[in-house]
Design a protein around this motif. Structure first.
Motif, PDB file in Angstrom:
ATOM      1  N   GLY A   1      -3.531  13.688  12.228  1.00  0.00           N
ATOM      2  CA  GLY A   1      -3.402  13.721  10.777  1.00  0.00           C
ATOM      3  C   GLY A   1      -2.018  13.382  10.252  1.00  0.00           C
ATOM      4  N   PHE A   2      -1.155  12.824  11.102  1.00  0.00           N
ATOM      5  CA  PHE A   2       0.200  12.452  10.666  1.00  0.00           C
ATOM      6  C   PHE A   2       0.288  10.962  10.360  1.00  0.00           C
ATOM      7  CE2 PHE A   2       1.327  16.236  13.348  1.00  0.00           C
ATOM      8  CZ  PHE A   2       1.743  17.036  12.285  1.00  0.00           C
ATOM      9  N   PHE A   3      -0.765  10.425   9.736  1.00  0.00           N
ATOM     10  CA  PHE A   3      -0.781   8.989   9.468  1.00  0.00           C
ATOM     11  C   PHE A   3       0.179   8.598   8.352  1.00  0.00           C
ATOM     12  CE2 PHE A   3      -4.704  11.172   8.174  1.00  0.00           C
ATOM     13  CZ  PHE A   3      -4.502  11.275   6.805  1.00  0.00           C
ATOM     14  N   ARG A   4       0.647   9.545   7.564  1.00  0.00           N
ATOM     15  CA  ARG A   4       1.627   9.201   6.529  1.00  0.00           C
ATOM     16  C   ARG A   4       2.959   8.802   7.167  1.00  0.00           C
ATOM     17  NH1 ARG A   4       1.019  13.532   1.478  1.00  0.00           N
ATOM     18  NH2 ARG A   4      -1.041  12.809   0.781  1.00  0.00           N
ATOM     19  N   ILE A   5       3.525   9.680   7.982  1.00  0.00           N
ATOM     20  CA  ILE A   5       4.789   9.369   8.633  1.00  0.00           C
ATOM     21  C   ILE A   5       4.601   8.211   9.622  1.00  0.00           C
ATOM     22  CG2 ILE A   5       4.533  11.013  10.537  1.00  0.00           C
ATOM     23  CD1 ILE A   5       7.790  10.292   8.604  1.00  0.00           C
TER      24      ILE A   5
ATOM     25  N   LEU B   1      -7.412  10.149   4.252  1.00  0.00           N
ATOM     26  CA  LEU B   1      -7.086   8.864   4.851  1.00  0.00           C
ATOM     27  C   LEU B   1      -7.749   7.767   4.033  1.00  0.00           C
ATOM     28  CD1 LEU B   1      -5.934   7.175   7.245  1.00  0.00           C
ATOM     29  CD2 LEU B   1      -8.151   7.495   8.353  1.00  0.00           C
ATOM     30  N   THR B   2      -6.948   6.956   3.362  1.00  0.00           N
ATOM     31  CA  THR B   2      -7.501   5.867   2.557  1.00  0.00           C
ATOM     32  C   THR B   2      -7.912   4.702   3.460  1.00  0.00           C
ATOM     33  OG1 THR B   2      -5.333   4.824   2.251  1.00  0.00           O
ATOM     34  CG2 THR B   2      -5.995   6.504   0.650  1.00  0.00           C
ATOM     35  N   ASP B   3      -8.767   3.850   2.944  1.00  0.00           N
ATOM     36  CA  ASP B   3      -9.180   2.668   3.700  1.00  0.00           C
ATOM     37  C   ASP B   3      -7.980   1.768   4.006  1.00  0.00           C
ATOM     38  OD1 ASP B   3     -11.799   3.490   3.697  1.00  0.00           O
ATOM     39  OD2 ASP B   3     -12.359   2.289   1.946  1.00  0.00           O
ATOM     40  N   GLU B   4      -7.044   1.684   3.027  1.00  0.00           N
ATOM     41  CA  GLU B   4      -5.875   0.811   3.218  1.00  0.00           C
ATOM     42  C   GLU B   4      -5.048   1.257   4.425  1.00  0.00           C
ATOM     43  OE1 GLU B   4      -6.702   2.217   0.423  1.00  0.00           O
ATOM     44  OE2 GLU B   4      -7.088   0.602  -1.051  1.00  0.00           O
ATOM     45  N   ILE B   5      -4.815   2.556   4.549  1.00  0.00           N
ATOM     46  CA  ILE B   5      -4.022   3.048   5.682  1.00  0.00           C
ATOM     47  C   ILE B   5      -4.815   2.931   6.980  1.00  0.00           C
ATOM     48  CG2 ILE B   5      -2.934   5.098   6.684  1.00  0.00           C
ATOM     49  CD1 ILE B   5      -2.113   5.944   3.915  1.00  0.00           C
ATOM     50  N   TYR B   6      -6.121   3.150   6.899  1.00  0.00           N
ATOM     51  CA  TYR B   6      -6.940   3.009   8.107  1.00  0.00           C
ATOM     52  C   TYR B   6      -6.862   1.592   8.652  1.00  0.00           C
ATOM     53  CZ  TYR B   6     -10.994   2.145  10.996  1.00  0.00           C
ATOM     54  OH  TYR B   6     -11.808   1.748  12.022  1.00  0.00           O
TER      55      TYR B   6
ATOM     56  N   PHE C   1      -5.177  -2.536  12.652  1.00  0.00           N
ATOM     57  CA  PHE C   1      -4.627  -3.835  13.049  1.00  0.00           C
ATOM     58  C   PHE C   1      -3.287  -3.695  13.751  1.00  0.00           C
ATOM     59  CE2 PHE C   1      -7.890  -5.315  10.184  1.00  0.00           C
ATOM     60  CZ  PHE C   1      -8.326  -6.472  10.807  1.00  0.00           C
ATOM     61  N   GLU C   2      -2.488  -2.721  13.355  1.00  0.00           N
ATOM     62  CA  GLU C   2      -1.219  -2.515  14.057  1.00  0.00           C
ATOM     63  C   GLU C   2      -1.467  -2.061  15.498  1.00  0.00           C
ATOM     64  OE1 GLU C   2       1.911  -2.992  13.499  1.00  0.00           O
ATOM     65  OE2 GLU C   2       2.075  -3.387  11.349  1.00  0.00           O
ATOM     66  N   THR C   3      -2.370  -1.124  15.681  1.00  0.00           N
ATOM     67  CA  THR C   3      -2.675  -0.654  17.042  1.00  0.00           C
ATOM     68  C   THR C   3      -3.287  -1.773  17.870  1.00  0.00           C
ATOM     69  OG1 THR C   3      -3.125   1.536  16.091  1.00  0.00           O
ATOM     70  CG2 THR C   3      -3.772   1.182  18.375  1.00  0.00           C
ATOM     71  N   GLY C   4      -4.214  -2.522  17.265  1.00  0.00           N
ATOM     72  CA  GLY C   4      -4.811  -3.651  17.965  1.00  0.00           C
ATOM     73  C   GLY C   4      -3.779  -4.692  18.355  1.00  0.00           C
ATOM     74  N   PHE C   5      -2.796  -4.927  17.473  1.00  0.00           N
ATOM     75  CA  PHE C   5      -1.751  -5.909  17.756  1.00  0.00           C
ATOM     76  C   PHE C   5      -0.914  -5.494  18.955  1.00  0.00           C
ATOM     77  CE2 PHE C   5       2.645  -7.461  16.986  1.00  0.00           C
ATOM     78  CZ  PHE C   5       2.401  -8.816  17.143  1.00  0.00           C
ATOM     79  N   TYR C   6      -0.514  -4.219  18.996  1.00  0.00           N
ATOM     80  CA  TYR C   6       0.319  -3.767  20.115  1.00  0.00           C
ATOM     81  C   TYR C   6      -0.477  -3.694  21.420  1.00  0.00           C
ATOM     82  CZ  TYR C   6       4.451  -3.013  17.335  1.00  0.00           C
ATOM     83  OH  TYR C   6       5.551  -3.222  16.553  1.00  0.00           O
ATOM     84  N   VAL C   7      -1.774  -3.424  21.327  1.00  0.00           N
ATOM     85  CA  VAL C   7      -2.609  -3.511  22.533  1.00  0.00           C
ATOM     86  C   VAL C   7      -2.647  -4.953  23.025  1.00  0.00           C
ATOM     87  CG1 VAL C   7      -4.963  -3.307  23.423  1.00  0.00           C
ATOM     88  CG2 VAL C   7      -4.010  -1.483  21.996  1.00  0.00           C
TER      89      VAL C   7
ATOM     90  N   ILE D   1       0.817  -1.222   0.000  1.00  0.00           N
ATOM     91  CA  ILE D   1       0.000   0.000   0.000  1.00  0.00           C
ATOM     92  C   ILE D   1       0.851   1.272   0.000  1.00  0.00           C
ATOM     93  CG2 ILE D   1      -1.882  -1.183   1.164  1.00  0.00           C
ATOM     94  CD1 ILE D   1      -1.143   0.420   3.705  1.00  0.00           C
ATOM     95  N   LEU D   2       2.111   1.191   0.462  1.00  0.00           N
ATOM     96  CA  LEU D   2       2.930   2.402   0.559  1.00  0.00           C
ATOM     97  C   LEU D   2       3.924   2.563  -0.580  1.00  0.00           C
ATOM     98  CD1 LEU D   2       3.795   2.458   4.395  1.00  0.00           C
ATOM     99  CD2 LEU D   2       1.894   3.566   3.214  1.00  0.00           C
TER     100      LEU D   2
END
Length: 370
Positions: free
Chosen positions: A229-233, A177-182, A187-193, A155-156
């Motif tokens: 809004g810094f979801f790119r970096i 914010l695209t669906d792919e990045i969302y 899932f990344e945040t859920g994984f680290y939780v 996606i990147l």
């Protein structure tokens, strides 16, 4: 109560803190292109974390365990013989008795001092987590990091801001914010939780508290970068961290299975990718760009907090790079990887041997004096 909650929400979601100058949450919510904001999308990370924990349990039981057995992971047969008196000492006084206590136990039990030392060594060994348990844990993390790294690259790779980090900040506040990045964030945040939850039941490592800090900082960074809004970096930082961990977890599994050559190759790849990504690219590209980001997108109040969280990660990178360097030196001296980059909290074979030799020396000296 309702008034107090409203006051808290108004304070917490201060647009001057989260958004660029002259922006408001209304602008974000009314825009069809800017689908990020206070709508609570990332609250889904909690049910995602629970689902991932369930999937992990099923994966470890029905996939990872048979596969680890196929690779040759085997637990050592237990040679531990229960003894009520020694068990009481082990539980209430010391897991590694000193020479004087060993000599006392020897007289009380009618055992030789070597038999007493062997009992405590075997008892400590029994309380360690099994190789199979460690292998299945690492297998789960390997599969997740591999899957998210492939997804992240797909996606990147096409995005211009992956290649020029300044574009992560040009036009900040107007990035869609695209669906792919969302989904990547979700899932990344859920994984680290899920990792924060499972840390307290997983195999405990010597860097347990460093990992607690790392996972908490990572979750805060993901949430922070999403809502500001810094979801790119943020996406780039996530991809950067997952890539090296693929080889770390695979090296662990092959180490437990005693695939020495494969483990060595995976460890070398891990060390190269870790050091190049987290000690070179991360500080000299990512941190450098974030440091100068106000000149690209204008000043914003959240900058010191964002920078502070990123620097926390860099401190952890430096700590782990030191541990990796220790293993690399051992690898070049002995030609093989010994142990684990993040070893268990219990003593390893060398530490056990050193402790036994130390006790032997004390007892020998006492005999000579007598």
């Amino acid at each position: 109560m309702a008034a107090a909650l409203h006051t808290w929400r108004t304070w917490f979601w201060d647009a001057d803190f989260w958004l660029p100058v002259n922006s408001s949450w209304q602008n974000v919510e009314e825009s069809k292109n800017l689908s990020w904001g206070r709508n609570g999308e990332l609250y889904l990370t909690f049910p995602v974390a629970i689902v991932l924990i369930i999937l992990r349990f099923l994966f470890e039981k029905f996939i990872a365990t048979p596969f680890a057995r196929y690779l040759g992971v085997q637990d050592k047969p237990s040679v531990f013989v229960p003894n009520t008196f020694c068990e009481k000492v082990y539980q209430t006084i010391s897991k590694s008795p000193n020479a004087e206590r060993i000599e006392g136990l020897s007289k009380q039990l009618g055992w030789s001092t070597r038999e007493v030392k062997r009992w405590f060594k075997n008892r400590r060994q029994q309380s360690k987590p099994s190789l199979m348990r460690k292998a299945t844990e690492s297998s789960w993390r390997f599969v997740f990091y591999l899957a998210t790294s492939i997804y992240g690259l797909v996606i990147l790779f096409k995005e211009p801001w992956l290649w020029d980090l300044r574009h992560c900040f040009f036009g900040h506040g107007k990035h869609s914010l695209t669906d792919e990045i969302y989904y990547y964030y979700l899932f990344e945040t859920g994984f680290y939780v899920s990792l924060i939850i499972s840390l307290f039941v997983d195999v405990k490592r010597k860097d347990f508290w460093q990992m607690v800090v790392h996972h908490i900082v990572t979750v805060l960074l993901l949430i922070f970068s999403y809502y500001s809004g810094f979801f790119r970096i943020g996406s780039i930082i996530v991809l950067l961290h997952d890539l090296a961990d693929i080889f770390l977890e695979s090296a662990k599994v092959f180490n437990y299975a005693k695939w020495e050559a494969t483990c060595n190759i995976a460890f070398i790849l891990f060390a190269l990718i870790f050091n190049s990504s987290r000690l070179v690219y991360y500080p000299f590209w990512v941190l450098h760009t974030v440091y100068y980001s106000p000149s690209y997108c204008g000043p914003f109040k959240a900058w010191p907090y964002f920078m502070g969280l990123l620097l926390c990660l860099q401190v952890l990178h430096m700590y782990w790079s030191y541990k990796i360097a220790e293993m690399a030196l051992s690898f070049f001296r002995k030609g093989t990887v010994e142990g684990d980059v993040r070893s268990d909290e219990e003593s390893g074979p060398e530490e056990e041997k050193a402790e036994i030799n130390k006790v032997d020396g004390v007892l020998d000296n006492k005999k000579k004096l007598q």
